[in-house]
Design a protein around this motif. Structure first.
Motif, PDB file in Angstrom:
ATOM      1  N   LEU A 129       6.551   3.697  -7.387  1.00 39.58           N
ATOM      2  CA  LEU A 129       7.086   2.396  -6.992  1.00 39.58           C
ATOM      3  C   LEU A 129       8.373   2.609  -6.212  1.00 39.58           C
ATOM      4  CD1 LEU A 129       6.581   0.195 -10.176  1.00 39.58           C
ATOM      5  CD2 LEU A 129       5.414  -0.061  -7.979  1.00 39.58           C
ATOM      6  N   ASP A 130       8.460   1.979  -5.067  1.00 40.72           N
ATOM      7  CA  ASP A 130       9.687   1.920  -4.286  1.00 40.72           C
ATOM      8  C   ASP A 130      10.133   0.461  -4.316  1.00 40.72           C
ATOM      9  OD1 ASP A 130      11.778   2.228  -2.553  1.00 40.72           O
ATOM     10  OD2 ASP A 130      10.539   2.378  -0.755  1.00 40.72           O
ATOM     11  N   GLY A 131      10.841   0.094  -5.370  1.00 36.69           N
ATOM     12  CA  GLY A 131      11.156  -1.313  -5.586  1.00 36.69           C
ATOM     13  C   GLY A 131       9.864  -2.085  -5.808  1.00 36.69           C
ATOM     14  N   PRO A 132       9.622  -3.143  -5.027  1.00 37.59           N
ATOM     15  CA  PRO A 132       8.403  -3.931  -5.207  1.00 37.59           C
ATOM     16  C   PRO A 132       7.182  -3.367  -4.464  1.00 37.59           C
ATOM     17  CG  PRO A 132       9.756  -4.951  -3.542  1.00 37.59           C
ATOM     18  CD  PRO A 132      10.533  -3.753  -4.029  1.00 37.59           C
ATOM     19  N   VAL A 133       7.345  -2.200  -3.832  1.00 37.02           N
ATOM     20  CA  VAL A 133       6.269  -1.602  -3.040  1.00 37.02           C
ATOM     21  C   VAL A 133       5.593  -0.487  -3.838  1.00 37.02           C
ATOM     22  CG1 VAL A 133       5.672  -0.382  -0.916  1.00 37.02           C
ATOM     23  CG2 VAL A 133       7.483  -2.122  -0.897  1.00 37.02           C
ATOM     24  N   ALA A 134       4.281  -0.563  -3.976  1.00 31.76           N
ATOM     25  CA  ALA A 134       3.504   0.514  -4.583  1.00 31.76           C
ATOM     26  C   ALA A 134       3.093   1.482  -3.487  1.00 31.76           C
ATOM     27  CB  ALA A 134       2.271  -0.044  -5.282  1.00 31.76           C
ATOM     28  N   VAL A 135       3.454   2.739  -3.631  1.00 28.63           N
ATOM     29  CA  VAL A 135       3.158   3.757  -2.628  1.00 28.63           C
ATOM     30  C   VAL A 135       2.073   4.677  -3.183  1.00 28.63           C
ATOM     31  CG1 VAL A 135       4.079   5.597  -1.179  1.00 28.63           C
ATOM     32  CG2 VAL A 135       5.531   3.637  -1.788  1.00 28.63           C
ATOM     33  N   LEU A 136       0.935   4.689  -2.510  1.00 29.39           N
ATOM     34  CA  LEU A 136      -0.188   5.548  -2.893  1.00 29.39           C
ATOM     35  C   LEU A 136      -0.299   6.658  -1.863  1.00 29.39           C
ATOM     36  CD1 LEU A 136      -2.861   2.829  -3.809  1.00 29.39           C
ATOM     37  CD2 LEU A 136      -1.112   3.870  -5.287  1.00 29.39           C
ATOM     38  N   THR A 137      -0.133   7.897  -2.303  1.00 31.83           N
ATOM     39  CA  THR A 137      -0.126   9.042  -1.403  1.00 31.83           C
ATOM     40  C   THR A 137      -1.322   9.940  -1.695  1.00 31.83           C
ATOM     41  OG1 THR A 137       2.300   8.986  -1.354  1.00 31.83           O
ATOM     42  CG2 THR A 137       1.226  10.979  -0.529  1.00 31.83           C
ATOM     43  N   MET A 138      -2.237  10.019  -0.749  1.00 32.83           N
ATOM     44  CA  MET A 138      -3.426  10.863  -0.917  1.00 32.83           C
ATOM     45  C   MET A 138      -3.031  12.328  -0.787  1.00 32.83           C
ATOM     46  SD  MET A 138      -6.320   8.697   1.203  1.00 32.83           S
ATOM     47  CE  MET A 138      -5.356   8.640   2.731  1.00 32.83           C
ATOM     48  N   ARG A 139      -3.467  13.153  -1.765  1.00 30.27           N
ATOM     49  CA  ARG A 139      -3.116  14.571  -1.811  1.00 30.27           C
ATOM     50  C   ARG A 139      -4.327  15.397  -2.228  1.00 30.27           C
ATOM     51  NH1 ARG A 139       2.645  14.565  -5.090  1.00 30.27           N
ATOM     52  NH2 ARG A 139       3.932  13.687  -3.445  1.00 30.27           N
ATOM     53  N   TYR A 140      -5.441  15.102  -1.632  1.00 28.06           N
ATOM     54  CA  TYR A 140      -6.678  15.776  -2.009  1.00 28.06           C
ATOM     55  C   TYR A 140      -6.932  16.899  -1.002  1.00 28.06           C
ATOM     56  CZ  TYR A 140     -11.448  16.203  -3.787  1.00 28.06           C
ATOM     57  OH  TYR A 140     -12.608  16.658  -4.350  1.00 28.06           O
ATOM     58  N   ALA A 141      -6.378  18.058  -1.285  1.00 24.04           N
ATOM     59  CA  ALA A 141      -6.443  19.192  -0.358  1.00 24.04           C
ATOM     60  C   ALA A 141      -7.894  19.634  -0.121  1.00 24.04           C
ATOM     61  CB  ALA A 141      -5.628  20.354  -0.922  1.00 24.04           C
ATOM     62  N   PRO A 142      -8.184  20.128   1.120  1.00 29.12           N
ATOM     63  CA  PRO A 142      -7.202  20.427   2.162  1.00 29.12           C
ATOM     64  C   PRO A 142      -6.899  19.262   3.105  1.00 29.12           C
ATOM     65  CG  PRO A 142      -9.344  21.268   2.812  1.00 29.12           C
ATOM     66  CD  PRO A 142      -9.520  20.690   1.432  1.00 29.12           C
TER      67      PRO A 142
ATOM     68  N   GLY B 241      -1.726  -3.361  -9.012  1.00 31.00           N
ATOM     69  CA  GLY B 241      -1.836  -4.706  -9.566  1.00 31.00           C
ATOM     70  C   GLY B 241      -1.178  -4.826 -10.926  1.00 31.00           C
ATOM     71  N   GLU B 242      -1.396  -3.813 -11.776  1.00 29.64           N
ATOM     72  CA  GLU B 242      -0.806  -3.830 -13.114  1.00 29.64           C
ATOM     73  C   GLU B 242       0.718  -3.777 -13.064  1.00 29.64           C
ATOM     74  OE1 GLU B 242      -2.619  -0.414 -14.785  1.00 29.64           O
ATOM     75  OE2 GLU B 242      -4.571  -1.385 -15.107  1.00 29.64           O
ATOM     76  N   GLN B 243       1.258  -3.091 -12.057  1.00 26.74           N
ATOM     77  CA  GLN B 243       2.709  -2.978 -11.915  1.00 26.74           C
ATOM     78  C   GLN B 243       3.331  -4.213 -11.268  1.00 26.74           C
ATOM     79  OE1 GLN B 243       4.404  -0.303 -13.206  1.00 26.74           O
ATOM     80  NE2 GLN B 243       2.359   0.187 -13.983  1.00 26.74           N
ATOM     81  N   ARG B 244       2.508  -5.167 -10.914  1.00 28.44           N
ATOM     82  CA  ARG B 244       2.948  -6.385 -10.249  1.00 28.44           C
ATOM     83  C   ARG B 244       3.690  -6.074  -8.950  1.00 28.44           C
ATOM     84  NH1 ARG B 244       2.055 -10.678 -13.417  1.00 28.44           N
ATOM     85  NH2 ARG B 244       3.427 -12.010 -12.181  1.00 28.44           N
ATOM     86  N   ALA B 245       3.201  -5.032  -8.271  1.00 26.57           N
ATOM     87  CA  ALA B 245       3.740  -4.714  -6.948  1.00 26.57           C
ATOM     88  C   ALA B 245       3.460  -5.864  -6.001  1.00 26.57           C
ATOM     89  CB  ALA B 245       3.115  -3.427  -6.421  1.00 26.57           C
TER      90      ALA B 245
ATOM     91  N   GLU C 136      -9.917  -7.659  -2.261  1.00 24.27           N
ATOM     92  CA  GLU C 136      -9.622  -8.577  -3.355  1.00 24.27           C
ATOM     93  C   GLU C 136      -8.261  -8.364  -3.986  1.00 24.27           C
ATOM     94  OE1 GLU C 136     -12.903  -8.391  -6.066  1.00 24.27           O
ATOM     95  OE2 GLU C 136     -14.291  -9.382  -4.671  1.00 24.27           O
ATOM     96  N   LEU C 137      -7.608  -7.237  -3.713  1.00 25.45           N
ATOM     97  CA  LEU C 137      -6.249  -7.077  -4.221  1.00 25.45           C
ATOM     98  C   LEU C 137      -5.376  -8.149  -3.567  1.00 25.45           C
ATOM     99  CD1 LEU C 137      -4.573  -5.130  -6.067  1.00 25.45           C
ATOM    100  CD2 LEU C 137      -3.763  -4.091  -3.937  1.00 25.45           C
ATOM    101  N   PRO C 138      -4.720  -9.009  -4.351  1.00 21.74           N
ATOM    102  CA  PRO C 138      -4.056 -10.175  -3.747  1.00 21.74           C
ATOM    103  C   PRO C 138      -2.667  -9.885  -3.199  1.00 21.74           C
ATOM    104  CG  PRO C 138      -3.872 -10.272  -6.120  1.00 21.74           C
ATOM    105  CD  PRO C 138      -4.713  -9.056  -5.821  1.00 21.74           C
ATOM    106  N   ILE C 139      -2.453  -8.678  -2.706  1.00 19.92           N
ATOM    107  CA  ILE C 139      -1.187  -8.325  -2.057  1.00 19.92           C
ATOM    108  C   ILE C 139      -1.510  -7.529  -0.799  1.00 19.92           C
ATOM    109  CG2 ILE C 139       0.279  -8.390  -4.106  1.00 19.92           C
ATOM    110  CD1 ILE C 139      -0.108  -5.422  -4.447  1.00 19.92           C
TER     111      ILE C 139
END
Length: 274
Positions: free
Chosen positions: A27-40, A60-64, A107-110
């Motif tokens: 979480l970066d404040g109200p922003v959820a950051v998803l970083t893909m790291r599936y090498a290579p 969604g659970e974090q109310r981002a 469907e994610l409402p953000i």
């Protein structure tokens, strides 16, 4: 700093927390950051898809109030895991419900912002198209390359490019199987914005926070109305609009916005996201 190096850091400039899964979450404040790291190269298969679905649920659970989807590797996503296509030996499509992924994004409402660098092809391009906004580094190479192996896009690229850029461009991209520079796709209205490589992280963060600090309830309504419009047409969206806007009228955001307008003029409201 080049884009892929910057992606190895969190959006507040500190190293991301160690994460053994294919998608790191922070979480970066109200922003959820998803970083893909599936090498290579973030090849899209069952494991990465499961990580993305878990990440969206977590947001969604974090109310981002907005989500950034990015890569911590050299490429955003260099296409599908070829292991998915072993079913072709039996004359069958892969046993993978790609509509579950597309539905989760829709469907994610953000708002979801895809931040693209490196190669973004095949299934990676389709992930980006599933997001609400796409910002790309100038050096990114993007396209539907499935024709090079005898396929066409399996996760919605054809129809989404047709919605954004028209039938002729959708056919061109799927039939030729080429990679395009980001500026071309911005001009075609396939992606939203192109920035210099060294500005990708900063611009992504600025837009994500602008979205997150906006009227969250209204943003959810906007996503829903657009979804109806592109799937069922303008008339259907007109008919659904009042119902899809119902929650706005009881939101704190609207009360805050109207009070701020009266006191300070337009553009000064500080929304609470509820």
């Amino acid at each position: 700093m080049v884009a892929n190096q910057a992606m190895a850091e969190s959006s507040n400039g500190t190293p991301s927390e160690p994460d053994s899964g294919p998608v790191a979450r922070e979480l970066d404040g109200p922003v959820a950051v998803l970083t893909m790291r599936y090498a290579p190269h973030n090849f899209l298969g069952t494991e990465l898809i499961a990580g993305l679905l878990d990440g969206l649920r977590w947001a969604g659970e974090q109310r981002a109030r907005s989500v950034v989807l990015r890569s911590g590797l050299r490429h955003f996503c260099a296409g599908a895991d070829v292991g998915l296509f072993e079913s072709a030996e039996r004359g069958a499509a892969p046993a993978l419900d790609v509509t579950e992924v597309l539905r989760a994004f829709e469907e994610l409402p953000i708002p979801i912002l895809a931040s693209v660098h490196g190669a973004c092809v095949g299934g990676g391009f389709e992930l980006a198209l599933a997001a609400d906004l796409v910002v790309a580094a100038e050096s990114a190479k993007i396209g539907s390359v499935e024709a090079t192996v005898g396929l066409n896009p399996l996760m919605g690229a054809i129809q989404r490019v047709a919605q954004r850029a028209g039938a002729a461009r959708a056919k061109e991209m799927a039939l030729l199987g080429r990679r395009y520079d980001a500026r071309t796709l911005e001009r075609w209205n396939v992606i939203n914005r192109v920035v210099p490589d060294d500005q990708l992280v900063g611009v992504t963060s600025t837009l994500a926070h602008e979205l997150a600090n906006g009227p969250t309830v209204a943003h959810a309504s906007t996503k829903a109305i657009v979804g109806v419009a592109v799937s069922a047409g303008t008339r259907a969206a007109d008919e659904a609009m009042a119902e899809l806007q119902r929650d706005i009228w009881t939101s704190s955001d609207l009360k805050v916005g109207l009070a701020s307008l009266a006191a300070n003029g337009p553009g000064a409201a500080r929304f609470e996201g509820r």
